[in-house]
Design a protein around this motif. Structure first.
Motif, PDB file in Angstrom:
ATOM      1  N   VAL A   1      -4.474   2.452   0.642  1.00  8.60           N
ATOM      2  CA  VAL A   1      -4.467   3.077  -0.687  1.00  8.60           C
ATOM      3  C   VAL A   1      -3.284   2.566  -1.499  1.00  8.60           C
ATOM      4  O   VAL A   1      -2.155   2.497  -1.002  1.00  8.60           O
ATOM      5  N   TYR A   2      -3.555   2.202  -2.751  1.00  5.49           N
ATOM      6  CA  TYR A   2      -2.507   1.787  -3.676  1.00  5.49           C
ATOM      7  C   TYR A   2      -2.296   2.885  -4.707  1.00  5.49           C
ATOM      8  O   TYR A   2      -3.257   3.553  -5.130  1.00  5.49           O
TER       9      TYR A   2
ATOM     10  N   GLU B   1       0.849  -1.186   0.000  1.00  3.96           N
ATOM     11  CA  GLU B   1       0.000   0.000   0.000  1.00  3.96           C
ATOM     12  C   GLU B   1       0.889   1.243   0.000  1.00  3.96           C
ATOM     13  O   GLU B   1       1.902   1.297   0.700  1.00  3.96           O
TER      14      GLU B   1
END
Length: 489
Positions: free
Chosen positions: A309-310, A304
Protein backbone atom coordinates in the motif's frame (compact mmCIF):
# COMPACT_ATOMS: atom_id res chain seq x y z
CA UNK A 1 39.39 28.25 16.25
CA UNK A 2 35.74 27.52 15.41
CA UNK A 3 34.92 31.23 15.62
CA UNK A 4 37.71 32.06 13.17
CA UNK A 5 36.53 29.41 10.71
CA UNK A 6 33.00 30.71 10.92
CA UNK A 7 34.14 34.30 10.32
CA UNK A 8 36.09 33.18 7.28
CA UNK A 9 33.09 31.36 5.90
CA UNK A 10 30.87 34.41 6.34
CA UNK A 11 33.41 36.60 4.54
CA UNK A 12 33.61 34.16 1.65
CA UNK A 13 29.83 33.98 1.43
CA UNK A 14 29.59 37.75 1.38
CA UNK A 15 32.13 37.96 -1.42
CA UNK A 16 30.27 35.32 -3.42
CA UNK A 17 26.91 37.05 -3.05
CA UNK A 18 28.37 40.30 -4.27
CA UNK A 19 29.72 38.41 -7.29
CA UNK A 20 33.38 38.78 -6.37
CA UNK A 21 35.79 39.81 -3.65
CA UNK A 22 38.17 42.73 -3.64
CA UNK A 23 41.37 42.48 -5.64
CA UNK A 24 43.47 42.48 -2.46
CA UNK A 25 41.52 39.57 -1.05
CA UNK A 26 41.92 37.60 -4.28
CA UNK A 27 45.66 38.33 -4.39
CA UNK A 28 46.16 37.21 -0.80
CA UNK A 29 44.24 33.99 -1.41
CA UNK A 30 45.77 33.05 -4.77
CA UNK A 31 47.84 29.89 -4.98
CA UNK A 32 51.15 30.99 -6.56
CA UNK A 33 51.68 27.48 -7.96
CA UNK A 34 48.32 27.34 -9.75
CA UNK A 35 47.64 28.26 -13.37
CA UNK A 36 46.38 31.84 -13.30
CA UNK A 37 44.27 31.65 -16.46
CA UNK A 38 42.03 28.61 -16.75
CA UNK A 39 41.17 27.31 -20.20
CA UNK A 40 37.45 27.81 -21.00
CA UNK A 41 36.72 24.09 -21.24
CA UNK A 42 38.07 23.50 -17.73
CA UNK A 43 35.33 25.69 -16.24
CA UNK A 44 32.34 23.89 -17.78
CA UNK A 45 32.10 20.81 -15.55
CA UNK A 46 32.73 22.56 -12.20
CA UNK A 47 30.15 25.25 -12.98
CA UNK A 48 27.55 22.70 -14.08
CA UNK A 49 28.13 20.42 -11.11
CA UNK A 50 27.96 23.23 -8.57
CA UNK A 51 24.79 24.74 -10.02
CA UNK A 52 23.09 21.35 -10.19
CA UNK A 53 24.06 20.51 -6.63
CA UNK A 54 22.63 23.84 -5.47
CA UNK A 55 19.48 23.18 -7.50
CA UNK A 56 18.90 19.71 -6.10
CA UNK A 57 19.49 20.76 -2.51
CA UNK A 58 17.06 23.68 -2.76
CA UNK A 59 14.61 21.63 -4.83
CA UNK A 60 14.36 19.10 -2.03
CA UNK A 61 13.96 21.74 0.65
CA UNK A 62 11.81 24.45 -0.97
CA UNK A 63 10.30 23.43 -4.31
CA UNK A 64 9.18 20.00 -3.17
CA UNK A 65 7.49 21.37 -0.06
CA UNK A 66 5.66 24.14 -1.91
CA UNK A 67 4.67 21.88 -4.79
CA UNK A 68 3.47 19.00 -2.61
CA UNK A 69 6.04 16.51 -3.72
CA UNK A 70 7.06 15.97 -0.11
CA UNK A 71 5.87 16.98 3.34
CA UNK A 72 8.20 17.43 6.29
CA UNK A 73 7.51 15.93 9.69
CA UNK A 74 9.46 18.81 11.22
CA UNK A 75 6.56 20.74 12.72
CA UNK A 76 8.56 23.98 12.92
CA UNK A 77 9.38 24.11 9.19
CA UNK A 78 6.72 26.30 7.59
CA UNK A 79 7.51 26.04 3.86
CA UNK A 80 4.74 23.51 3.23
CA UNK A 81 2.43 26.03 4.97
CA UNK A 82 3.48 28.83 2.57
CA UNK A 83 5.68 30.69 5.01
CA UNK A 84 9.32 31.03 4.04
CA UNK A 85 12.00 32.41 6.33
CA UNK A 86 14.17 35.22 4.87
CA UNK A 87 17.32 33.12 5.41
CA UNK A 88 16.13 30.61 2.80
CA UNK A 89 17.03 33.12 0.07
CA UNK A 90 20.76 33.04 0.70
CA UNK A 91 21.79 29.65 -0.68
CA UNK A 92 20.40 29.90 -4.20
CA UNK A 93 21.54 33.51 -4.61
CA UNK A 94 25.15 32.79 -3.68
CA UNK A 95 25.26 29.38 -5.39
CA UNK A 96 23.98 30.75 -8.69
CA UNK A 97 25.91 34.01 -8.78
CA UNK A 98 29.27 32.48 -7.90
CA UNK A 99 28.98 30.03 -10.79
CA UNK A 100 27.69 32.71 -13.13
CA UNK A 101 31.15 34.28 -12.85
CA UNK A 102 32.73 31.03 -14.06
CA UNK A 103 30.15 30.68 -16.83
CA UNK A 104 30.80 34.17 -18.15
CA UNK A 105 34.54 33.56 -17.88
CA UNK A 106 34.10 30.65 -20.32
CA UNK A 107 32.82 33.09 -22.93
CA UNK A 108 35.50 35.68 -22.25
CA UNK A 109 38.41 33.23 -22.27
CA UNK A 110 37.10 31.55 -25.41
CA UNK A 111 36.77 34.94 -27.12
CA UNK A 112 40.38 35.74 -26.25
CA UNK A 113 41.72 32.34 -27.31
CA UNK A 114 42.50 31.02 -30.76
CA UNK A 115 42.21 27.28 -30.28
CA UNK A 116 40.01 24.95 -32.26
CA UNK A 117 36.41 24.87 -31.06
CA UNK A 118 36.52 28.01 -28.95
CA UNK A 119 33.52 29.33 -30.90
CA UNK A 120 31.59 26.35 -29.55
CA UNK A 121 32.63 27.17 -25.98
CA UNK A 122 31.25 30.66 -26.44
CA UNK A 123 27.91 29.18 -27.47
CA UNK A 124 27.91 26.81 -24.50
CA UNK A 125 28.68 29.71 -22.16
CA UNK A 126 25.80 31.79 -23.51
CA UNK A 127 23.32 28.94 -23.02
CA UNK A 128 24.51 28.26 -19.47
CA UNK A 129 24.34 32.00 -18.78
CA UNK A 130 20.74 32.12 -20.06
CA UNK A 131 19.80 29.08 -17.95
CA UNK A 132 21.29 30.33 -14.67
CA UNK A 133 20.18 33.93 -15.22
CA UNK A 134 16.62 32.72 -15.82
CA UNK A 135 16.73 30.75 -12.57
CA UNK A 136 17.85 33.86 -10.69
CA UNK A 137 15.33 36.32 -12.11
CA UNK A 138 12.45 33.84 -11.92
CA UNK A 139 13.26 33.36 -8.24
CA UNK A 140 13.70 36.98 -7.17
CA UNK A 141 12.40 39.29 -9.92
CA UNK A 142 14.57 42.34 -10.65
CA UNK A 143 18.18 41.34 -9.95
CA UNK A 144 21.76 42.41 -10.73
CA UNK A 145 22.46 41.29 -14.28
CA UNK A 146 24.28 43.73 -16.58
CA UNK A 147 26.60 44.89 -13.79
CA UNK A 148 26.71 41.61 -11.88
CA UNK A 149 29.81 39.43 -11.48
CA UNK A 150 32.13 42.41 -11.97
CA UNK A 151 33.55 42.62 -8.47
CA UNK A 152 36.99 41.47 -9.56
CA UNK A 153 37.14 42.86 -13.09
CA UNK A 154 35.62 46.29 -12.40
CA UNK A 155 35.71 46.47 -8.59
CA UNK A 156 31.92 46.86 -8.72
CA UNK A 157 30.52 45.48 -5.46
CA UNK A 158 27.20 47.33 -5.68
CA UNK A 159 25.64 46.30 -9.01
CA UNK A 160 22.42 47.87 -10.24
CA UNK A 161 19.32 45.64 -10.28
CA UNK A 162 18.03 45.23 -13.86
CA UNK A 163 14.32 45.05 -14.57
CA UNK A 164 13.11 41.51 -15.23
CA UNK A 165 11.72 42.48 -18.64
CA UNK A 166 15.15 43.74 -19.67
CA UNK A 167 16.84 40.60 -18.33
CA UNK A 168 14.54 38.38 -20.37
CA UNK A 169 15.22 40.43 -23.49
CA UNK A 170 18.96 40.00 -23.05
CA UNK A 171 18.62 36.29 -22.25
CA UNK A 172 16.88 35.92 -25.60
CA UNK A 173 19.67 37.90 -27.28
CA UNK A 174 22.21 35.48 -25.80
CA UNK A 175 20.24 32.45 -26.97
CA UNK A 176 20.08 33.93 -30.48
CA UNK A 177 23.85 34.47 -30.45
CA UNK A 178 24.42 30.95 -29.16
CA UNK A 179 22.27 29.54 -31.95
CA UNK A 180 24.36 31.42 -34.53
CA UNK A 181 27.66 30.31 -33.00
CA UNK A 182 26.71 26.67 -32.64
CA UNK A 183 25.12 26.16 -36.05
CA UNK A 184 28.65 26.38 -37.44
CA UNK A 185 29.21 22.93 -35.85
CA UNK A 186 32.82 23.81 -34.99
CA UNK A 187 34.29 20.76 -33.25
CA UNK A 188 36.51 21.19 -30.21
CA UNK A 189 39.84 19.45 -29.75
CA UNK A 190 39.23 15.71 -29.32
CA UNK A 191 41.21 15.71 -26.07
CA UNK A 192 38.75 18.25 -24.62
CA UNK A 193 35.47 16.53 -25.52
CA UNK A 194 34.92 14.85 -22.15
CA UNK A 195 35.40 18.10 -20.24
CA UNK A 196 31.73 18.72 -20.98
CA UNK A 197 29.76 16.13 -18.94
CA UNK A 198 26.42 16.99 -20.56
CA UNK A 199 26.88 16.65 -24.32
CA UNK A 200 30.54 15.71 -24.70
CA UNK A 201 31.13 19.09 -26.38
CA UNK A 202 28.74 18.33 -29.27
CA UNK A 203 27.73 21.73 -30.74
CA UNK A 204 24.61 20.26 -32.39
CA UNK A 205 23.22 18.97 -29.10
CA UNK A 206 24.03 22.24 -27.33
CA UNK A 207 22.25 24.16 -30.09
CA UNK A 208 19.16 21.99 -29.69
CA UNK A 209 19.18 22.42 -25.93
CA UNK A 210 19.60 26.20 -26.28
CA UNK A 211 16.56 26.46 -28.55
CA UNK A 212 14.52 24.15 -26.31
CA UNK A 213 15.39 26.37 -23.34
CA UNK A 214 14.38 29.32 -25.51
CA UNK A 215 10.91 27.80 -25.89
CA UNK A 216 10.60 27.22 -22.13
CA UNK A 217 11.27 30.89 -21.46
CA UNK A 218 9.25 32.21 -24.40
CA UNK A 219 6.20 30.30 -23.20
CA UNK A 220 6.70 31.73 -19.70
CA UNK A 221 6.22 35.27 -21.01
CA UNK A 222 3.96 34.56 -24.00
CA UNK A 223 1.02 36.30 -22.30
CA UNK A 224 3.04 39.56 -22.35
CA UNK A 225 2.00 40.79 -25.79
CA UNK A 226 4.65 43.50 -25.93
CA UNK A 227 7.42 40.86 -26.05
CA UNK A 228 6.41 39.30 -29.39
CA UNK A 229 7.18 35.94 -27.74
CA UNK A 230 4.33 34.24 -29.59
CA UNK A 231 5.79 35.21 -32.97
CA UNK A 232 9.15 33.74 -31.93
CA UNK A 233 7.51 30.52 -30.75
CA UNK A 234 5.81 30.22 -34.14
CA UNK A 235 9.12 30.80 -35.91
CA UNK A 236 10.93 28.11 -33.91
CA UNK A 237 8.17 25.50 -34.10
CA UNK A 238 6.62 26.19 -37.47
CA UNK A 239 8.06 28.65 -39.97
CA UNK A 240 11.82 28.41 -39.47
CA UNK A 241 12.49 25.04 -37.88
CA UNK A 242 15.72 24.42 -39.79
CA UNK A 243 17.28 27.54 -38.27
CA UNK A 244 16.18 26.62 -34.75
CA UNK A 245 16.57 22.85 -34.20
CA UNK A 246 15.31 21.52 -30.88
CA UNK A 247 15.81 18.28 -28.95
CA UNK A 248 14.52 15.23 -30.82
CA UNK A 249 14.77 12.45 -28.24
CA UNK A 250 15.89 11.56 -24.73
CA UNK A 251 19.36 11.10 -26.16
CA UNK A 252 19.46 14.89 -26.45
CA UNK A 253 18.08 15.60 -22.98
CA UNK A 254 20.13 18.18 -21.08
CA UNK A 255 21.12 16.36 -17.90
CA UNK A 256 24.22 15.49 -15.97
CA UNK A 257 23.84 11.77 -15.40
CA UNK A 258 25.55 11.09 -12.10
CA UNK A 259 28.08 8.27 -12.36
CA UNK A 260 28.78 8.35 -8.61
CA UNK A 261 32.46 8.37 -9.45
CA UNK A 262 34.22 11.57 -8.45
CA UNK A 263 33.50 14.30 -9.30
CA UNK A 264 30.09 13.36 -10.75
CA UNK A 265 28.49 12.21 -7.52
CA UNK A 266 24.80 12.41 -6.74
CA UNK A 267 25.06 14.91 -3.85
CA UNK A 268 23.01 12.59 -1.64
CA UNK A 269 25.10 9.50 -2.42
CA UNK A 270 26.98 9.46 0.89
CA UNK A 271 24.20 10.85 3.06
CA UNK A 272 22.64 8.71 5.76
CA UNK A 273 19.27 7.20 4.92
CA UNK A 274 17.67 9.05 7.83
CA UNK A 275 19.04 12.36 6.55
CA UNK A 276 17.71 11.65 3.06
CA UNK A 277 14.17 10.52 3.81
CA UNK A 278 13.77 10.31 7.58
CA UNK A 279 12.21 13.74 8.11
CA UNK A 280 9.79 13.79 5.18
CA UNK A 281 7.32 11.74 3.22
CA UNK A 282 5.57 12.10 -0.12
CA UNK A 283 2.40 14.19 -0.10
CA UNK A 284 -1.15 13.00 -0.70
CA UNK A 285 -1.24 14.98 -3.95
CA UNK A 286 1.90 13.34 -5.27
CA UNK A 287 0.92 9.78 -4.33
CA UNK A 288 -2.80 9.99 -5.04
CA UNK A 289 -2.33 11.19 -8.61
CA UNK A 290 0.20 8.46 -9.36
CA UNK A 291 -2.23 5.88 -7.94
CA UNK A 292 -5.13 7.37 -9.89
CA UNK A 293 -3.12 7.10 -13.11
CA UNK A 294 -1.75 3.63 -12.26
CA UNK A 295 1.63 5.18 -12.96
CA UNK A 296 4.56 2.71 -12.96
CA UNK A 297 6.98 5.38 -11.72
CA UNK A 298 5.44 5.13 -8.28
CA UNK A 299 7.41 1.96 -7.54
CA UNK A 300 10.77 3.46 -8.47
CA UNK A 301 10.22 6.69 -6.55
CA UNK A 302 8.36 5.72 -3.39
CA UNK A 303 8.41 3.21 -0.56
CA UNK A 304 5.28 1.36 0.47
CA UNK A 305 3.55 2.89 3.48
CA UNK A 306 2.46 -0.58 4.56
CA UNK A 307 2.82 -3.89 2.75
CA UNK A 308 1.51 -3.41 -0.78
CA UNK A 309 0.00 0.00 0.00
CA UNK A 310 1.21 3.49 -0.91
CA UNK A 311 0.06 6.59 0.92
CA UNK A 312 0.82 10.28 1.23
CA UNK A 313 0.94 12.85 4.00
CA UNK A 314 -1.28 15.91 4.28
CA UNK A 315 0.50 19.03 3.06
CA UNK A 316 -0.23 22.23 4.97
CA UNK A 317 -1.21 20.44 8.18
CA UNK A 318 -1.88 22.52 11.29
CA UNK A 319 1.01 23.05 13.64
CA UNK A 320 0.90 20.46 16.38
CA UNK A 321 -0.94 17.96 14.16
CA UNK A 322 1.97 16.23 12.42
CA UNK A 323 0.52 13.39 10.30
CA UNK A 324 1.96 9.90 10.39
CA UNK A 325 4.71 9.40 7.84
CA UNK A 326 3.55 7.34 4.87
CA UNK A 327 5.39 6.55 1.64
CA UNK A 328 8.72 8.29 1.38
CA UNK A 329 11.64 8.61 -1.02
CA UNK A 330 13.28 5.33 -1.93
CA UNK A 331 16.84 5.35 -0.67
CA UNK A 332 17.97 4.05 -4.06
CA UNK A 333 17.42 7.60 -5.33
CA UNK A 334 20.56 8.61 -3.44
CA UNK A 335 22.58 6.81 -6.09
CA UNK A 336 20.24 7.47 -9.02
CA UNK A 337 21.83 8.99 -12.10
CA UNK A 338 18.72 10.89 -13.20
CA UNK A 339 18.56 13.59 -10.53
CA UNK A 340 20.87 15.98 -12.40
CA UNK A 341 18.22 17.09 -14.87
CA UNK A 342 18.39 20.55 -16.46
CA UNK A 343 15.73 20.16 -19.16
CA UNK A 344 14.54 16.88 -20.55
CA UNK A 345 12.97 16.00 -23.88
CA UNK A 346 9.63 15.25 -22.21
CA UNK A 347 9.35 18.81 -20.91
CA UNK A 348 9.98 20.15 -24.40
CA UNK A 349 7.16 18.02 -25.84
CA UNK A 350 4.73 19.24 -23.18
CA UNK A 351 5.75 22.81 -24.04
CA UNK A 352 5.03 22.12 -27.72
CA UNK A 353 1.66 20.59 -26.86
CA UNK A 354 0.69 23.65 -24.82
CA UNK A 355 1.86 26.03 -27.53
CA UNK A 356 -0.40 24.21 -29.97
CA UNK A 357 -3.44 24.32 -27.70
CA UNK A 358 -2.94 28.03 -27.06
CA UNK A 359 -2.69 28.70 -30.81
CA UNK A 360 0.92 29.83 -30.75
CA UNK A 361 1.96 27.38 -33.49
CA UNK A 362 0.25 24.96 -35.84
CA UNK A 363 1.66 21.68 -34.53
CA UNK A 364 0.12 18.40 -33.41
CA UNK A 365 -0.77 18.86 -29.73
CA UNK A 366 -1.81 15.25 -29.12
CA UNK A 367 1.25 13.89 -30.88
CA UNK A 368 3.63 16.08 -28.90
CA UNK A 369 1.84 15.23 -25.65
CA UNK A 370 2.09 11.50 -26.35
CA UNK A 371 5.81 11.85 -27.10
CA UNK A 372 6.18 13.67 -23.80
CA UNK A 373 4.38 10.98 -21.80
CA UNK A 374 6.50 8.23 -23.34
CA UNK A 375 9.74 10.18 -22.98
CA UNK A 376 9.08 10.97 -19.33
CA UNK A 377 8.78 7.24 -18.63
CA UNK A 378 11.83 6.40 -20.72
CA UNK A 379 13.93 8.97 -18.89
CA UNK A 380 13.53 6.85 -15.76
CA UNK A 381 14.18 3.59 -17.63
CA UNK A 382 10.55 2.55 -17.99
CA UNK A 383 8.16 1.92 -20.87
CA UNK A 384 4.68 3.39 -20.64
CA UNK A 385 2.18 0.48 -20.49
CA UNK A 386 -0.39 0.30 -23.28
CA UNK A 387 -3.16 0.44 -20.69
CA UNK A 388 -1.64 3.62 -19.27
CA UNK A 389 -1.54 5.34 -22.65
CA UNK A 390 -5.10 4.22 -23.40
CA UNK A 391 -6.49 5.52 -20.12
CA UNK A 392 -9.03 8.35 -20.36
CA UNK A 393 -7.18 9.98 -17.45
CA UNK A 394 -4.04 10.17 -19.58
CA UNK A 395 -5.29 10.65 -23.16
CA UNK A 396 -6.19 14.05 -24.58
CA UNK A 397 -9.76 13.22 -25.51
CA UNK A 398 -11.71 14.86 -28.32
CA UNK A 399 -14.40 15.60 -25.75
CA UNK A 400 -11.95 17.40 -23.44
CA UNK A 401 -12.01 21.18 -23.38
CA UNK A 402 -8.70 22.93 -24.05
CA UNK A 403 -8.53 23.74 -20.33
CA UNK A 404 -8.99 20.07 -19.43
CA UNK A 405 -6.27 19.12 -21.91
CA UNK A 406 -3.90 21.70 -20.41
CA UNK A 407 -4.53 20.28 -16.96
CA UNK A 408 -3.57 16.80 -18.18
CA UNK A 409 -0.45 18.19 -19.85
CA UNK A 410 0.65 20.00 -16.71
CA UNK A 411 0.09 17.02 -14.44
CA UNK A 412 2.33 14.93 -16.68
CA UNK A 413 4.80 17.82 -16.89
CA UNK A 414 4.85 18.04 -13.08
CA UNK A 415 6.10 14.46 -12.85
CA UNK A 416 8.48 14.87 -15.79
CA UNK A 417 10.17 17.76 -13.97
CA UNK A 418 10.63 15.89 -10.68
CA UNK A 419 13.88 16.96 -8.95
CA UNK A 420 14.42 19.70 -11.59
CA UNK A 421 15.39 22.85 -9.66
CA UNK A 422 12.28 25.08 -9.25
CA UNK A 423 10.53 24.42 -12.56
CA UNK A 424 7.44 22.85 -10.98
CA UNK A 425 6.95 25.97 -8.87
CA UNK A 426 7.71 28.42 -11.67
CA UNK A 427 5.22 26.66 -13.96
CA UNK A 428 2.51 26.52 -11.31
CA UNK A 429 2.96 30.24 -10.70
CA UNK A 430 2.45 30.77 -14.43
CA UNK A 431 -0.58 28.54 -14.95
CA UNK A 432 -2.08 27.24 -11.68
CA UNK A 433 -3.21 24.24 -13.69
CA UNK A 434 -2.46 21.73 -10.92
CA UNK A 435 -5.19 20.99 -8.39
CA UNK A 436 -2.92 21.23 -5.36
CA UNK A 437 -4.62 20.41 -2.07
CA UNK A 438 -5.29 23.20 0.42
CA UNK A 439 -4.23 22.05 3.88
CA UNK A 440 -5.98 23.38 7.01
CA UNK A 441 -2.79 24.89 8.41
CA UNK A 442 -1.81 27.10 5.48
CA UNK A 443 -0.35 30.48 6.40
CA UNK A 444 0.23 33.53 4.15
CA UNK A 445 -3.58 33.80 3.78
CA UNK A 446 -3.46 30.54 1.87
CA UNK A 447 -1.63 32.16 -1.05
CA UNK A 448 1.16 30.32 -2.85
CA UNK A 449 4.37 32.39 -2.57
CA UNK A 450 5.54 33.77 -5.91
CA UNK A 451 9.18 34.62 -5.08
CA UNK A 452 11.89 34.55 -2.45
CA UNK A 453 12.99 37.74 -0.75
CA UNK A 454 16.38 39.23 -1.52
CA UNK A 455 19.15 37.93 0.78
CA UNK A 456 19.73 40.03 3.87
CA UNK A 457 23.42 40.54 3.03
CA UNK A 458 22.41 42.17 -0.25
CA UNK A 459 20.00 44.41 1.61
CA UNK A 460 22.79 45.66 3.83
CA UNK A 461 25.77 45.81 1.44
CA UNK A 462 23.97 47.03 -1.70
CA UNK A 463 21.32 49.10 0.03
CA UNK A 464 20.72 51.88 -2.52
CA UNK A 465 20.23 49.54 -5.49
CA UNK A 466 18.27 47.11 -3.33
CA UNK A 467 15.84 49.85 -2.27
CA UNK A 468 15.44 50.97 -5.87
CA UNK A 469 14.48 47.44 -6.93
CA UNK A 470 12.10 47.03 -3.99
CA UNK A 471 10.37 50.30 -4.79
CA UNK A 472 9.77 49.09 -8.37
CA UNK A 473 8.45 45.72 -7.28
CA UNK A 474 6.25 47.09 -4.51
CA UNK A 475 8.08 45.35 -1.67
CA UNK A 476 10.42 42.51 -0.83
CA UNK A 477 8.03 39.86 0.43
CA UNK A 478 7.12 36.46 -0.92
CA UNK A 479 3.90 37.79 -2.50
CA UNK A 480 5.25 40.65 -4.65
CA UNK A 481 4.49 39.61 -8.20
CA UNK A 482 7.23 39.93 -10.73
CA UNK A 483 6.92 41.25 -14.27
CA UNK A 484 5.84 38.00 -15.94
CA UNK A 485 3.59 36.80 -13.13
CA UNK A 486 0.03 36.47 -14.55
CA UNK A 487 -2.88 38.05 -12.71
CA UNK A 488 -4.47 34.65 -12.03
CA UNK A 489 -2.57 34.30 -8.72
Amino acid sequence: MKKNIRKGFILLAACGMLQSCTKDFVAINTNPNAISAAAPQSLIAPALLNVLNTNLSRNMRINNELMQVTVTVNDALEIQRYEIRPSEAESTWSGWYVQLTNIRDIYQKAAEGQQKGYQTYQGISLILDAWVSSLITDMYGDVPYTDSNKGYSDNNLTPVFDKQADIYADIFRKLEEANTLLKGRVAVESTNLAMDPIFNSDPAKWQKFGNSLYLRLLLRIAHKSETNAVAKIKEILETNTAEYPVMQSNAETAALYYTNVQPYMNPYFNSRDIDFNGSKGYSEFFINNLLDLSDPRLKIWATEATLGVYGGMQSGYKRGNVPEQQSTLLTSLKADSHMGNIMNYAELQFIIAECSLRGYAQVDASGAYLKGVNAAMEYWGLTAPTTYLASEKVQLLATDSDHAKLKKIHLQKYYAMLFTDFQQWYEYRRTQLLDLYKGPGLLNQGKMPVRLNYPTIVQSLNKVNYQDAVSRMGGDGINEKMWWQPSIN
